[in-house]
Enzyme design. Structure first.
Site, PDB file in Angstrom:
ATOM      1  N   ASP A  22       0.617  -3.069  -2.438  1.00  0.00           N
ATOM      2  CA  ASP A  22       1.352  -1.816  -2.499  1.00  0.00           C
ATOM      3  C   ASP A  22       1.397  -1.414  -3.971  1.00  0.00           C
ATOM      4  O   ASP A  22       1.176  -2.237  -4.867  1.00  0.00           O
ATOM      5  CB  ASP A  22       2.759  -1.955  -1.916  1.00  0.00           C
ATOM      6  CG  ASP A  22       3.353  -0.577  -1.578  1.00  0.00           C
ATOM      7  OD1 ASP A  22       2.799   0.449  -2.056  1.00  0.00           O
ATOM      8  OD2 ASP A  22       4.364  -0.504  -0.856  1.00  0.00           O
ATOM      9  N   TRP A  23       1.688  -0.156  -4.196  1.00  0.00           N
ATOM     10  CA  TRP A  23       1.605   0.385  -5.554  1.00  0.00           C
ATOM     11  C   TRP A  23       2.648  -0.276  -6.479  1.00  0.00           C
ATOM     12  O   TRP A  23       3.828   0.016  -6.413  1.00  0.00           O
ATOM     13  CB  TRP A  23       1.769   1.895  -5.503  1.00  0.00           C
ATOM     14  CG  TRP A  23       0.466   2.651  -5.372  1.00  0.00           C
ATOM     15  CD1 TRP A  23       0.069   3.704  -6.145  1.00  0.00           C
ATOM     16  CD2 TRP A  23      -0.606   2.434  -4.434  1.00  0.00           C
ATOM     17  NE1 TRP A  23      -1.186   4.140  -5.748  1.00  0.00           N
ATOM     18  CE2 TRP A  23      -1.619   3.377  -4.706  1.00  0.00           C
ATOM     19  CE3 TRP A  23      -0.840   1.514  -3.413  1.00  0.00           C
ATOM     20  CZ2 TRP A  23      -2.826   3.443  -3.999  1.00  0.00           C
ATOM     21  CZ3 TRP A  23      -2.040   1.576  -2.696  1.00  0.00           C
ATOM     22  CH2 TRP A  23      -2.998   2.527  -2.996  1.00  0.00           C
TER      23      TRP A  23
END
Ligand code: BGC
Length: 756
Positions: free
Chosen positions: A228-229
């Site tokens: 995930d970012w």
């Protein structure tokens, strides 16, 4: 460049570079070898392609069809529909040059306050997994990768970057990983996104057990794992765990970390090669697909599909006195700002800029003559109580035959980034409902929300339609439902509680000091309410229709069968009403075992059937063998639970119409034998019995004492039979020796003889 030996042609620097994104949305290309970059975009309910590569682009992305959010799509219980929506989004990705769609999101809804619940499907793993698999097949059929997210146990926004979700093995495997397993085995996504949070102590992006043992080895995943970012804490640890791609790019920071880890010998080049090979295989495959001719991304057709999907996901919660569908001749008072300025999706990374937007007012205006409809705003944008607006709404409601009252959660109440703290609607919406209901007995509440809300006003109105977060076609879809053009068929994909204190995770949510204990264990959603006999506000699977369905008969393929075979069920259903309609038939399984702790019932299968008035048909449902399997902690595997099961067939989890009993036959399970297995368990083996029985007999008599009555000896026998085997060494003062213990372990094939 050839697919099978990609890493070999790259320099070490090039390989390291590939393991982190180039910018916010793309991977690094290696131009000298013709390795292209791939572009990733959110997801999940439409393409959200940021205009620039260094920006998040929320609210400014390239317009795309905004389909209903996952929470609303899930209420359709319709795999074929999810596949078509996935396909349309896949086509728009191709059209926009996007290679990876960051969706579907399928974390379980553990608690109704979860800020991202609108982005997720259900509280049930079977429903979530099946819908996600269908969506993935739709997206990937267009040559675009789907990205299943967020692996795993990403159920809250509070402290989401650090929180440690502590989950016992059984709920973890039967619920929180089960949805992902179904989606991955059946949908075969090319990419998976790891969650921000920790799971049982380890960050998901850095957990080799999760990414290698479970995802790749057990489930057979063969694509790439991306973070995930901003989910990576230590790139070297993540690399060893099997994380192929860290996102987004960070200007070389992670490259430097990996180079240093190489120098220090914490990682080696072979670790990098393995991940680069996996990454390039997907990159090249996506580019090959992108070179193939694409289907047109037909905006009009996709808008129409968005309307169809929204209508399929709307749930008629209540309809007393058949207030709905609206009679053509009635004068409508349409009340509530949402009717003109609809809220149609949630906030955060999933926020799509729609290609167009249909409002309920506009859609009703196309159907109702101007002199038979009126509009009042009812509340200001912030949802506070505004007496002037409420008075105007009352006046218009009183003068009309029916009031259609549009209320719900505003953006500020429901978004990625935070959890809700209560279930309430804004005060101005509640005051409006009470005021309008007081003057107009035929009031239809249309509720816009991506998650459950409290309804202290439920009994004050005759009809309630849950519009959900229906995407850009929501207004038109609602008009079709309210006018009767479409009969509602949506069913709730999660339980709506009466009050927060009734919810399963009430005591633990959202955790404290960095830890979220999952104390409710297996009892998530309806599994909790049904087992605890708690009356919900609306039960899982609930949803009404404008017609009536009769459940006429239930036949099972075989009343007695082996647990490893699928089972066929045939359900005869009749549309006993006067309108065409679609029913979602639900099958729940209830185990009559006292060996396993089980929820009262669990969803085992579901299917949809469309019937004309008076029509009767037989629906065939197949129960997967996993329905009868549960996670055995000591074996670290699923095992079949034999014995009598009751299969319940109905229109919701609390509206069971038919049931039958079956016998599930299982082969006898060999005991799990190690030094901690009990003497009794060891005695199930012939050689164990031969060796241990005389020993226990002698010891029981000795320990009971020479004068002991028979029950004294019997008591000692019981104590000794329950003893972990290794303790016999001490109890016998070494007559049963360490060597004998090791020999028994070796004979039973216990690896290393040391497992606990
Ligand atoms: C979200 C992801 C999303 C990513 C990229 C993250 O904050 O958790 O779901 O795909 O951002 O926008």
């Amino acid at each position: 460049m050839k697919k099978d030996h990609q890493a070999a042609a790259l320099t070490l620097d090039e390989k390291i570079r590939l393991l982190t994104g180039r910018d916010f949305w793309t991977t690094h290309p290696i131009d000298r070898l013709g390795i292209p970059a791939i572009r990733l975009s959110d997801g999940p309910h439409g393409v959200r392609k940021a205009a620039g590569l260094e920006e998040t682009g929320i609210g400014t992305s390239v317009p795309a069809t905004c389909f209903p959010t996952a929470a609303t799509l899930a209420c359709s219980w319709d795999e074929a529909l999810l596949r078509r929506v996935g396909q349309a989004i896949g086509r728009e990705c191709r059209h926009q040059g996007v290679h990876v769609l960051l969706g579907p999101g399928l974390n379980l809804k553990r608690h109704p306050l979860g800020g991202r619940n609108f982005e997720y499907y259900s509280e049930d793993p079977l429903l979530s997994g099946k819908l996600a698999a269908a969506f993935i097949r739709g997206v990937q059929g267009e040559g675009v990768a789907a990205c299943v997210k967020h692996l795993a146990v990403n159920n809250q926004e509070t402290d989401r970057m650090r929180v440690d979700a502590r989950v016992e093995p059984r709920p973890l495997h039967e619920l929180y990983l089960r949805n992902f397993e179904i989606a991955i085995r059946e949908g075969r996504p090319l990419t998976v996104m790891t969650a921000y949070n920790r799971l049982n102590g380890r960050y998901c992006s850095e957990d080799p057990w999760l990414l290698r043992e479970v995802l790749r080895r057990r489930w057979g995943f063969r694509g790439i794992v991306l973070s995930d970012w901003g989910a990576v804490n230590d790139r070297a640890v993540a690399l060893l765990a099997g994380l192929n791609l860290e996102m987004p790019g960070n200007g070389g920071v992670s490259e430097a970390v990996l180079r240093q880890a190489l120098e220090e010998g914490r990682i080696c080049e072979a670790d990098i090669d393995e991940l680069v090979d996996e990454l390039l295989e997907v990159v090249l495959r996506l580019h090959e697909a992108a070179g193939e001719p694409a289907h047109a991304a037909d905006c009009d057709a996709h808008h129409e599909l968005a309307i169809e999907a929204a209508a399929a996901g709307m749930v008629l919660l209540k309809n007393e006195g058949e207030v709905l569908p609206l009679a053509e001749a009635s004068h409508l008072a349409v009340i509530g700002a949402f009717a003109q300025k609809p809220r149609f999706q949630g906030g955060g990374s999933s926020q799509v800029v729609p290609t167009r937007l249909s409002s309920l007012w506009e859609a009703l205006s196309a159907r109702w003559p101007a002199d038979r409809r009126s509009f009042a705003e009812g509340y200001p944008d912030d949802g506070t109580i505004d007496e002037t607006r409420i008075n105007e709404a009352q006046r218009k409601a009183r003068a009309a035959d029916v009031a259609v009252l549009c209320v719900g959660l505003p953006d500020s109440y429901e978004s990625e980034g935070f959890d809700r703290t209560h279930l309430n609607l804004p005060p101005g919406h509640v005051a409006l409902i009470r005021a309008v209901a007081a003057v107009q007995p035929r009031t239809v509440v249309v509720l816009t929300a991506g998650a459950p809300v409290a309804m202290p006003w439920r009994d004050a109105v005759p009809a309630i339609v849950l519009a959900g977060l229906p995407g850009q076609g929501g207004g038109e879809a609602l008009a079709r439902i309210l006018s009767g053009q479409v009969s509602p068929s949506g069913k709730l994909a999660e339980t709506w509680p009466r009050r927060l204190e009734d919810t399963p995770a009430w005591l633990d949510w959202p955790g404290a000091k960095g830890v979220a204990p999952y104390g409710e264990g297996l009892f998530v959603g309806y599994r909790w309410y049904d087992t605890r006999r708690i009356e919900p506000l609306w039960p899982f699977g609930h949803g009404l229709s404008y017609t009536a369905f009769e459940y006429l008969g239930l036949e099972v393929g075989k009343p007695s069968f082996a647990a490893d075979e699928p089972l066929e069920l045939r359900v005869r259903i009749r549309n006993a009403g006067t309108r065409p309609g679609t029913e979602v038939v639900q099958v729940y399984a209830h185990a009559e075992t006292d060996v396993w702790r089980m929820p009262e019932q669990e969803l085992a299968a579901f299917a949809k059937i469309e019937l004309m008035p008076g029509e009767t048909r037989t629906l065939v449902l197949t129960l997967d063998r996993h329905v009868f399997h549960r996670w055995d902690r000591r074996r670290s595997d699923r095992v079949a639970v034999g014995g009598t099961w009751e299969l319940r067939v109905g229109s919701s989890s609390r509206d069971i119409r038919l049931h039958t009993r079956i016998e599930v036959k299982t082969p006898p399970l060999a005991p799990v034998l190690d030094r901690f297995a009990s003497v009794r368990e060891w005695m199930q083996l012939p050689f164990g019995k031969k060796r241990l029985e005389p020993l226990v007999e002698t010891l029981a008599r000795e320990m009971a004492g020479p004068e002991a009555p028979p029950e004294g000896v019997e008591f000692m026998r019981t104590v000794l039979y329950d003893l972990p085997l290794h303790k016999l060494v001490g109890f016998t003062h070494g007559r049963f020796s360490h060597a004998m213990l090791e020999e028994m372990l070796a004979r039973a094939g216990v690896e290393g003889g040391t497992s606990a």
